[in-house]
Design a protein around this motif. Structure first.
Motif, PDB file in Angstrom:
ATOM      1  N   MET A 112       7.409  -7.880   0.411  1.00  0.00           N
ATOM      2  CA  MET A 112       7.053  -7.561  -0.972  1.00  0.00           C
ATOM      3  C   MET A 112       8.070  -6.614  -1.606  1.00  0.00           C
ATOM      4  N   LYS A 113       8.571  -5.666  -0.824  1.00  0.00           N
ATOM      5  CA  LYS A 113       9.566  -4.724  -1.348  1.00  0.00           C
ATOM      6  C   LYS A 113      10.794  -5.482  -1.859  1.00  0.00           C
ATOM      7  N   LYS A 126       1.435  -1.226  -5.885  1.00  0.00           N
ATOM      8  CA  LYS A 126       1.704  -0.293  -4.791  1.00  0.00           C
ATOM      9  C   LYS A 126       3.195  -0.270  -4.466  1.00  0.00           C
ATOM     10  N   THR A 127       3.794  -1.451  -4.439  1.00  0.00           N
ATOM     11  CA  THR A 127       5.200  -1.547  -4.069  1.00  0.00           C
ATOM     12  C   THR A 127       6.098  -0.868  -5.096  1.00  0.00           C
ATOM     13  N   HIS A 156       4.362 -11.912 -13.051  1.00  0.00           N
ATOM     14  CA  HIS A 156       5.504 -12.671 -12.548  1.00  0.00           C
ATOM     15  C   HIS A 156       5.271 -13.142 -11.117  1.00  0.00           C
ATOM     16  N   LEU A 157       4.623 -12.278 -10.324  1.00  0.00           N
ATOM     17  CA  LEU A 157       4.445 -12.576  -8.899  1.00  0.00           C
ATOM     18  C   LEU A 157       3.098 -13.222  -8.597  1.00  0.00           C
ATOM     19  N   GLY A 197      -1.431   2.561   0.858  1.00  0.00           N
ATOM     20  CA  GLY A 197      -1.835   1.546   1.815  1.00  0.00           C
ATOM     21  C   GLY A 197      -0.651   0.668   2.205  1.00  0.00           C
ATOM     22  N   SER A 198      -0.917  -0.390   2.900  1.00  0.00           N
ATOM     23  CA  SER A 198       0.151  -1.278   3.353  1.00  0.00           C
ATOM     24  C   SER A 198       0.365  -2.391   2.329  1.00  0.00           C
ATOM     25  N   VAL A 199       1.575  -2.914   2.302  1.00  0.00           N
ATOM     26  CA  VAL A 199       1.885  -4.048   1.433  1.00  0.00           C
ATOM     27  C   VAL A 199       2.442  -5.160   2.309  1.00  0.00           C
ATOM     28  N   PRO A 200       2.334  -6.398   1.878  1.00  0.00           N
ATOM     29  CA  PRO A 200       2.781  -7.520   2.703  1.00  0.00           C
ATOM     30  C   PRO A 200       4.270  -7.453   3.019  1.00  0.00           C
ATOM     31  N   GLU A 201       4.642  -8.010   4.130  1.00  0.00           N
ATOM     32  CA  GLU A 201       6.046  -8.090   4.542  1.00  0.00           C
ATOM     33  C   GLU A 201       6.846  -8.835   3.469  1.00  0.00           C
TER      34      GLU A 201
END
Length: 407
Positions: free
Chosen positions: A129-130, A172-173, A151-152, A123-127
């Protein structure tokens, strides 16, 4: 179609070549060493990883089937640290341990995942996040998805609609970055959780510094290794080993034929063109006795298993219990060059009992099958630390097997 001028192999010859290529003709060692481990890893090429632990985790079993009761610390040593690391996890067959020197040969696959921006499962991950996850791992060192989420402050989705989509964004990331090759798997903890780290802290420098092969060069090396581990097989068989396209595999096989490393052959009972890896052993006989994991490379490709061993095999783990034919975790039993039976096994660690939930003989199984299987189960129980063997009365092999175990 096969070439009419190809060398012809009987089914038995092809079967013995395949078994020897996978290490079932190697002389056993009383106490397997790291040298034994390395030889066995070269035979299998890769070790599939799976979380099912009803008996023993998937990557341990092929080594046991070939080496016997070995110290699992050998595998831990081979997959830990950086300087002396011999193998690393990646999407080689599926999730699998592969020889660490193949890291550069997987760059084309990493590039493919990067070009397709991951998979529908992630799926998609927030801008951002990578970048956030990479910075966290770079600063903190190797960590699991659970540790990263903490941590996040990433609690993950509140719904449980689908197992894949229920991952937290950080989970996911991490997986996306691993598939891209921007992170590597440093190891796993006692809960079998993956620990991710930067490749330069996981992969030995010699392999990071190695020239990145072109896609065609990488395909050639992967097909060479797959053909060697098969001994003999069709293009489809060889392609399945590293989950490559059949047309890419066929192209590489033709290059190997030109180089004299592979030769086309005809195999009795197989209509498609087969390929023999040059230098493959053809033993006069195979004296193996082994239980094969459902994830053993010898039986990965089910059509090949049926053609060479006349053994129809399907994993029933994901089949609803009422529809299972042989059981939940069923292992084929190899005796000599034939698969002569199958057993549904469970290691009940609380009671220290190796449970045989079902035992079935194949047509034509020799008279000594119950006694040989009982001896193999006793060896397996000892390796797993089980004190007893319990045979349920399910299957046509159950009664004679129970008698052999008691006897």
């Amino acid at each position: 179609m096969q070439s009419p001028n190809s060398q012809k192999l009987s089914t038995s010859q092809a079967r013995r070549i395949a078994l020897a290529a996978q290490g079932f003709a190697d002389k056993p060692h009383t106490a397997p060493t790291m040298r034994t481990f390395q030889r066995t890893l070269e035979r299998t090429g890769v070790l599939q990883v799976d979380s099912v632990n009803v008996l023993q985790r998937a990557h341990y079993m092929p080594l046991y089937s070939r080496m016997g009761a070995y110290d699992t610390g050998l595998l831990h040593r081979a997959s830990k640290g950086r300087r002396d690391r011999r193998m690393v996890e990646y999407w080689a067959h599926v999730q699998a341990y592969m020889p660490v020197e193949l890291w550069p040969h997987m760059q084309w696959r990493m590039d493919h995942y990067r070009a397709t921006r991951g998979s529908k499962w992630w799926g998609s991950v927030p801008e951002g996040m990578k970048e956030k996850v990479l910075a966290l791992v770079a600063e903190q060192g190797a960590m699991t998805a659970r540790e990263a989420a903490k941590h996040l402050d990433d609690a993950g989705p509140q719904t449980k609609d689908h197992w894949g989509w229920n991952w937290s964004d950080s989970r996911k990331t991490l997986d996306i970055l691993y598939m891209f090759g921007e992170l590597a798997i440093a190891g796993r903890n006692d809960q079998f959780e993956v620990s991710y780290d930067l490749p330069e802290r996981v992969i030995p420098q010699i392999h990071l510094d190695a020239p990145t092969p072109s896609k065609e060069e990488a395909h050639l090396e992967l097909v060479r290794r797959a053909a060697r581990s098969h001994g003999v097989g069709t293009a489809k068989d060889v392609a399945d080993y590293f989950r490559m396209r059949v047309d890419d595999t066929t192209h590489a096989l033709n290059q190997l034929i030109d180089a004299g490393e592979v030769e086309p052959v005809m195999v009795e009972g197989i209509r498609k063109q087969a390929y023999l890896f040059s230098g493959s052993r053809l033993p006069r006989r195979i004296t193996a006795r082994a239980l094969l994991s459902p994830f053993d490379p010898l039986v990965w490709e089910r059509e090949r298993t049926e053609a060479l061993f006349d053994f129809f095999y399907r994993i029933e783990i994901y089949t609803p219990a009422p529809k299972r034919i042989h059981g939940y975790y069923v292992l084929p039993f190899l005796l000599g060059e034939h698969i002569v039976g199958r057993v549904d096994l469970k290691a009940d660690r609380r009671s220290g009992t190796l449970q045989v939930k079902g035992a079935y003989a194949e047509p034509g199984a020799p008279a000594e099958t119950p006694e040989e299987l009982a001896a193999e189960l006793e060896r397996l129980a000892g390796w797993l630390g089980m004190d007893a063997i319990e045979v349920d009365p399910k299957g046509d092999l159950a009664a004679p097997l129970a008698a052999a175990v008691i006897g």
